[in-house]
Design a protein around this motif. Structure first.
Motif, PDB file in Angstrom:
ATOM      1  N   PHE A  34      14.095  -8.206   5.923  1.00 18.96           N
ATOM      2  CA  PHE A  34      13.509  -7.263   5.282  1.00 18.96           C
ATOM      3  C   PHE A  34      11.625  -7.926   5.298  1.00 18.96           C
ATOM      4  CE2 PHE A  34      16.130  -8.111   2.036  1.00 18.96           C
ATOM      5  CZ  PHE A  34      16.874  -6.765   1.440  1.00 18.96           C
ATOM      6  N   PHE A  35      11.776  -8.642   6.456  1.00 23.64           N
ATOM      7  CA  PHE A  35      10.399  -8.521   6.827  1.00 23.64           C
ATOM      8  C   PHE A  35       9.902  -8.203   8.074  1.00 23.64           C
ATOM      9  CE2 PHE A  35       8.891 -13.798   5.630  1.00 23.64           C
ATOM     10  CZ  PHE A  35       8.905 -12.613   4.601  1.00 23.64           C
ATOM     11  N   THR A  36      11.081  -7.472   8.873  1.00 23.95           N
ATOM     12  CA  THR A  36      10.274  -6.915  10.311  1.00 23.95           C
ATOM     13  C   THR A  36      10.596  -5.344   9.388  1.00 23.95           C
ATOM     14  OG1 THR A  36      12.560  -6.752  10.501  1.00 23.95           O
ATOM     15  CG2 THR A  36      10.923  -8.254  12.362  1.00 23.95           C
ATOM     16  N   SER A  37      11.035  -4.789   8.800  1.00 27.33           N
ATOM     17  CA  SER A  37      11.576  -3.712   8.256  1.00 27.33           C
ATOM     18  C   SER A  37      10.196  -2.978   6.875  1.00 27.33           C
ATOM     19  CB  SER A  37      13.003  -2.816   7.705  1.00 27.33           C
ATOM     20  OG  SER A  37      13.280  -4.477   6.427  1.00 27.33           O
ATOM     21  N   SER A  38       9.969  -4.080   6.433  1.00 27.49           N
ATOM     22  CA  SER A  38       8.580  -4.015   5.623  1.00 27.49           C
ATOM     23  C   SER A  38       7.406  -3.839   7.246  1.00 27.49           C
ATOM     24  CB  SER A  38       8.540  -4.955   4.821  1.00 27.49           C
ATOM     25  OG  SER A  38       7.943  -6.386   5.084  1.00 27.49           O
ATOM     26  N   ALA A  39       7.370  -4.773   7.858  1.00 28.22           N
ATOM     27  CA  ALA A  39       6.165  -4.543   8.182  1.00 28.22           C
ATOM     28  C   ALA A  39       5.885  -3.192   9.264  1.00 28.22           C
ATOM     29  CB  ALA A  39       6.071  -5.758   9.108  1.00 28.22           C
ATOM     30  N   VAL A  40       6.995  -2.398   9.346  1.00 23.85           N
ATOM     31  CA  VAL A  40       7.308  -1.559  10.098  1.00 23.85           C
ATOM     32  C   VAL A  40       6.858  -0.767   9.134  1.00 23.85           C
ATOM     33  CG1 VAL A  40       8.728   0.246  11.263  1.00 23.85           C
ATOM     34  CG2 VAL A  40       8.948  -1.512  12.055  1.00 23.85           C
ATOM     35  N   TRP A  41       7.340  -0.692   7.964  1.00 23.48           N
ATOM     36  CA  TRP A  41       7.012   0.946   7.277  1.00 23.48           C
ATOM     37  C   TRP A  41       5.492   0.401   6.640  1.00 23.48           C
ATOM     38  CZ3 TRP A  41       9.497   4.938   5.686  1.00 23.48           C
ATOM     39  CH2 TRP A  41      10.887   4.886   5.362  1.00 23.48           C
ATOM     40  N   LEU A  42       4.176  -0.753   6.453  1.00 25.78           N
ATOM     41  CA  LEU A  42       3.601  -0.816   5.760  1.00 25.78           C
ATOM     42  C   LEU A  42       3.000   0.028   7.429  1.00 25.78           C
ATOM     43  CD1 LEU A  42       1.493  -2.069   4.419  1.00 25.78           C
ATOM     44  CD2 LEU A  42       1.431  -4.240   5.713  1.00 25.78           C
ATOM     45  N   VAL A  43       2.889  -0.127   8.445  1.00 25.61           N
ATOM     46  CA  VAL A  43       2.335   0.447   9.595  1.00 25.61           C
ATOM     47  C   VAL A  43       2.273   1.979   9.258  1.00 25.61           C
ATOM     48  CG1 VAL A  43       2.295   1.745  11.779  1.00 25.61           C
ATOM     49  CG2 VAL A  43       2.424  -0.541  11.103  1.00 25.61           C
ATOM     50  N   ILE A  44       3.700   3.071   9.340  1.00 28.97           N
ATOM     51  CA  ILE A  44       3.976   4.349   8.498  1.00 28.97           C
ATOM     52  C   ILE A  44       3.306   4.374   7.519  1.00 28.97           C
ATOM     53  CG2 ILE A  44       5.404   5.910   7.562  1.00 28.97           C
ATOM     54  CD1 ILE A  44       7.459   4.131   9.045  1.00 28.97           C
ATOM     55  N   ALA A  45       3.230   3.118   6.341  1.00 29.65           N
ATOM     56  CA  ALA A  45       2.837   4.063   4.880  1.00 29.65           C
ATOM     57  C   ALA A  45       0.455   4.171   5.286  1.00 29.65           C
ATOM     58  CB  ALA A  45       2.876   3.138   4.351  1.00 29.65           C
ATOM     59  N   ALA A  46       0.161   3.229   6.186  1.00 31.80           N
ATOM     60  CA  ALA A  46      -1.338   3.401   7.068  1.00 31.80           C
ATOM     61  C   ALA A  46      -1.866   4.613   7.317  1.00 31.80           C
ATOM     62  CB  ALA A  46      -1.498   1.709   7.171  1.00 31.80           C
ATOM     63  N   TRP A 445      -8.838   2.858   5.630  1.00 31.29           N
ATOM     64  CA  TRP A 445      -7.124   2.978   6.092  1.00 31.29           C
ATOM     65  C   TRP A 445      -7.612   2.835   7.952  1.00 31.29           C
ATOM     66  CZ3 TRP A 445      -3.626   1.612   3.556  1.00 31.29           C
ATOM     67  CH2 TRP A 445      -3.700   2.631   1.834  1.00 31.29           C
ATOM     68  N   GLY A 446      -8.216   3.754   8.464  1.00 38.15           N
ATOM     69  CA  GLY A 446      -8.374   2.967  10.241  1.00 38.15           C
ATOM     70  C   GLY A 446      -8.142   1.730  10.186  1.00 38.15           C
ATOM     71  N   PHE A 447      -9.285   0.885   9.543  1.00 35.67           N
ATOM     72  CA  PHE A 447      -9.169  -0.521   9.947  1.00 35.67           C
ATOM     73  C   PHE A 447      -8.274  -1.216   9.788  1.00 35.67           C
ATOM     74  CE2 PHE A 447     -13.876  -0.176   9.035  1.00 35.67           C
ATOM     75  CZ  PHE A 447     -14.146  -0.626  10.171  1.00 35.67           C
ATOM     76  N   ILE A 448      -7.428  -0.892   8.063  1.00 29.25           N
ATOM     77  CA  ILE A 448      -5.985  -1.024   7.914  1.00 29.25           C
ATOM     78  C   ILE A 448      -4.729  -0.852   9.130  1.00 29.25           C
ATOM     79  CG2 ILE A 448      -4.148  -1.295   5.781  1.00 29.25           C
ATOM     80  CD1 ILE A 448      -5.967  -1.376   4.011  1.00 29.25           C
ATOM     81  N   LEU A 449      -4.568   0.014   8.988  1.00 30.45           N
ATOM     82  CA  LEU A 449      -3.566   0.502  10.131  1.00 30.45           C
ATOM     83  C   LEU A 449      -3.811   0.091  11.925  1.00 30.45           C
ATOM     84  CD1 LEU A 449      -1.450   2.343  11.482  1.00 30.45           C
ATOM     85  CD2 LEU A 449      -2.534   3.759  11.857  1.00 30.45           C
ATOM     86  N   LEU A 450      -5.195  -0.484  11.863  1.00 30.16           N
ATOM     87  CA  LEU A 450      -5.521  -1.245  13.245  1.00 30.16           C
ATOM     88  C   LEU A 450      -5.424  -2.670  13.199  1.00 30.16           C
ATOM     89  CD1 LEU A 450      -8.911  -0.477  14.860  1.00 30.16           C
ATOM     90  CD2 LEU A 450      -6.562  -0.401  15.409  1.00 30.16           C
ATOM     91  N   SER A 451      -5.462  -3.208  11.501  1.00 29.61           N
ATOM     92  CA  SER A 451      -5.028  -4.543  10.868  1.00 29.61           C
ATOM     93  C   SER A 451      -2.922  -4.643  11.607  1.00 29.61           C
ATOM     94  CB  SER A 451      -5.121  -4.802   9.833  1.00 29.61           C
ATOM     95  OG  SER A 451      -4.442  -4.891   8.999  1.00 29.61           O
TER      96      SER A 451
END
Lengths: 495, 242
Positions: A34-46, A445-451
């Motif tokens: 769940f952690f890794t797939s959610s982290a992938v989705w977070l990048v997609i969402a950002a 959103w740019g900052f959030i995407l980078l982070s």
């Protein structure tokens, strides 16, 4: 909780350490999944958030046809954030915290991973469905109608596992975190099932469908994201500062107040709309009353951490979690302000709503989840996060991004809203007034995407166990001075 | 009763109350709403019913509206004067010259599976756009490229709902008449797809200022058990508008 917690010594004997190791190992597979797939989705969402935001400034940006039109990218972004990132991150953290607090190993973790796969298939189909033009445009329920049964059934498995763990718990005392997590597990299927059944399966009045979706979106925040987030802060903050929760009764009162008021909120989104007037009024009143549980939580956290917040310099978990706890306060204050008709009439359909939603979803929930990731991942993988520098980067870019986003969207909403309210001026005025603030939204959103690219990289390293192995000390944001208390280093490290 | 049972019961009560009274019961009531015939006896001057039904093309346009996500920038909800200045903005509340402008009401959306009340107002409200712009060619030009009509617009172009094709023989009657900078090169024309036509048909149908039957205004009409509240606000609108 105070009594229950004090019975547990801060650093247990060998047996307890072994028991904890056993629990951690049993949760490893589903939690990491769940952690890794959610982290992938977070990048997609950002990324989708950034694209949709730029499109508001430059409408011809990435004008590559139907697939990336604003009206599809924006809901795809929101749904990826909610269902891809938020719920999965919450499930991952919730499963682990529940197992630890019940002191039972997780049984049949494989089944949960299967449920997680189905969840991801559902979210992927939903997001692609939106981008391919099958969006329903129903608030927070934009996925094409075939997706919801998949999500509901997958989530039901999580609920079942939570109940089974709770019933098998080996300690009589129930921690406040467990109540919060259990409530969220019950309420998601209830909310999601109701909304989908009454909108898709037994459609009624279109106006009521809109009202139900606004109730659902708000219910998701107050009865899912808030409980999971608070369940996590109530677990992590006392753990790291090494003190029990200040008052268990206060925590319980806050919990029940949230449960009682949460279900009435949401319809104020349509204040002045074609609904019976009592419905938005009820939503406003209930939202204003959520100040009470907020005060209970805030007082509790404040008393628990009093004088111990110095650790925030070093502990990544504490820093993210405390930031999130403050984000929660800000979110509630904003939502209370926007619930007054006198304010809502100006801000109702403006950028301020984005600011409000992002203060809840990112400023509060996501930041708390980051804290949980930094705490939990080393325990289930057996290795430490690679470098404090990467965590520092993640924190500052995330914090800077979300503060920019929320602040500019609130003020931008005011500028835009007063422009819309000036009925004798051309509509163009409100567009022009909001435009500059939208630039800041894209920056945010740019900052959030980078982070989060950094965070994803770091999380992936952890999930393949490429962290630091040699050290027994946790990875800190900055080096602990020699004379600092041992509480944070060892106590928080392996407890 | 063990702790889990007590907890479940408490949660079921806490959440069950709003679930029942805010969602399920109103949903059941509003489901029973039906169009109300205008009645000469009551003094209505219109014929047929309020609201009139939706044509098939309009329903198709409603779906296109959802698929393209128009709702993320356009509301379809005119608020009464206590909740905003919508009714004063020219054209938003309906036909001013006939004194018909009013806030939107529950029944206005009958026949729509989902009422696109709105999320944001990055663009203007569309409740009565059918009255404001009665020329379908304008809508087509505007959808094809919003900047062709409003220089300041931040609306995306929906040119993918249009087809660019070489003119063969007579130019199509549907072909868009675009200003020079947006027009295709010589020998080509831009024609709307069926989706674009449905969407424009839908936009042209947005005229939510129907006269409310006297019976509804007096709280007698329709199957709406809640029409007490509805009629009350309706009467308020009449006052505001007049």
């Amino acid at each position: 909780m105070s009594s229950a917690k004090s019975k547990q010594p801060a650093t247990g004997g060998n047996d307890e350490a072994q028991e904890r190791a056993l629990i951690d190992r049993s949760t490893r597979m589903p939690v990491l999944f769940f952690f890794t797939s959610s982290a992938v989705w977070l990048v997609i969402a950002a990324a989708l958030g950034l694209v949709s935001s730029i499109k508001l400034n430059v409408p011809d940006f990435m004008d590559w046809g139907a697939f990336l039109t604003y009206g599809r990218v924006y809901p795809a972004h929101m749904n990826a954030l909610i269902y891809g990132w938020g719920i999965q991150a919450g499930i991952g953290a919730g499963l682990w915290i529940m197992a630890r607090l019940c002191r039972v190993p997780l049984r049949n973790p494989v089944t949960l991973v299967v449920a997680g796969h189905f969840w991801n298939i559902g979210v992927t189909a939903g997001v692609l469905g939106i981008l391919c033009g099958k969006s329903t445009s129903i608030l927070w329920l934009e996925f094409p109608a075939f997706v919801w049964p998949i999500l509901l059934i997958s989530y039901a498995m999580i609920t079942l596992w939570m109940i089974v763990m709770f019933r098998a718990r080996r300690v009589g005392d129930v921690y406040i975190s467990q109540w919060y997590l259990l409530a969220a597990s019950f309420l998601f299927p209830w909310l999601y099932g109701t909304a989908n059944l009454l909108i898709h399966v037994f459609p009624g009045s279109g106006v009521m469908a809109a009202a139900i979706s606004s109730w659902f979106a708000s219910g998701m925040i107050y009865l899912w994201f808030v409980p999971v987030g608070l369940g996590t802060t109530y677990y992590l903050i006392p753990k790291i500062v090494g003190r029990p929760v200040y008052s268990y009764n206060l925590a319980k009162a806050g919990f029940w107040a949230l449960m009682i008021f949460g279900g009435w909120t949401g319809m104020q989104r349509f204040m002045g709309g074609p609904l019976p007037a009592w419905m938005p009024a009820m939503g406003s009143a209930a939202t204003i009353l959520i100040l009470l549980p907020m005060l209970a939580v805030e007082l509790n956290h404040h008393m628990t951490t009093k004088g111990n917040l110095g650790y925030i310099q070093y502990s990544p978990t504490l820093r993210f979690t405390v930031f999130g706890a403050w984000g929660f306060n800000l979110f509630i204050l904003l939502s209370v302000a926007l619930s007054f008709f006198s304010v809502g009439r100006y801000l109702q359909f403006t950028h301020a709503v984005t600011g409000l939603e992002m203060s809840a979803l990112y400023g509060f929930f996501t930041m708390v989840m980051f804290g949980a990731f930094y705490f939990i991942a080393p325990r289930v993988t057996g290795c430490e996060w690679l470098t404090g520098g990467m965590i520092r980067f993640h924190f500052w870019f995330s914090a800077y991004g979300i503060i920019t986003l929320v602040a500019f969207m609130i003020f931008g909403g005011m500028a835009q809203g007063t422009g819309i309210d000036r009925w004798d001026a051309a509509f163009e005025v409100s567009v022009a007034r909001g435009w500059g603030y939208l630039v800041a939204r894209s920056l945010g959103w740019g900052f959030i995407l980078l982070s989060n690219l950094m965070f994803l990289f770091h999380t992936l390293l952890m999930s393949v166990r490429l962290g630091r192995r040699s050290s027994t000390e946790p990875t800190l944001i900055s080096k602990l001075p020699d004379d600092a208390g041992a509480g944070i280093s060892t106590g928080a490290a392996k407890a | 009763m063990n702790q889990l049972q007590k907890f479940t019961l408490g949660l079921a009560l806490a959440f069950g109350l709003p679930w029942l009274f805010l969602i399920v019961i109103p949903w059941a009531h509003m489901r029973a709403l039906e169009p109300v015939p205008y009645s000469e006896e009551d003094g209505d001057v219109e014929v047929s019913a309020y609201p009139p039904g939706l044509a098939g093309r309009v329903r198709a346009g409603h779906r296109v509206y959802a698929e393209q996500g128009c709702v993320y920038c356009h509301t379809q909800m005119v608020r009464p004067t206590y909740a905003g200045s919508d009714l004063w903005r020219p054209g938003w509340g309906g036909r001013e010259e006939e004194g018909l402008q009013r806030e939107t009401r529950m029944q206005d959306y009958l026949g729509e599976s989902y009422a696109f009340l709105g999320v944001y107002r990055n663009g203007p409200d569309l409740s009565n756009v059918g009255w404001r712009i009665e020329d379908p060619a304008w809508h087509h030009r505007h959808l094809y490229n919003p900047r062709a009509e409003n220089e300041w617009s931040i609306m995306p172009s929906f040119s993918y709902l249009y087809e660019k094709r070489p003119v063969e023989g007579q130019p199509s009657a549907d072909a868009l008449e675009l200003p020079a900078e947006f027009a295709p090169e010589e020998g080509y024309e831009i024609v709307p797809t069926s989706e674009a036509k449905a969407l424009v048909e839908y936009l042209m149908s947005l005229k939510k200022d129907y006269k409310v039957p006297v019976a509804v205004r007096k709280g007698r009409g329709g199957a709406a058990p809640d029409s007490g509240a509805g009629a009350g606000s309706g009467a308020g609108a009449q006052g505001d508008a007049g």
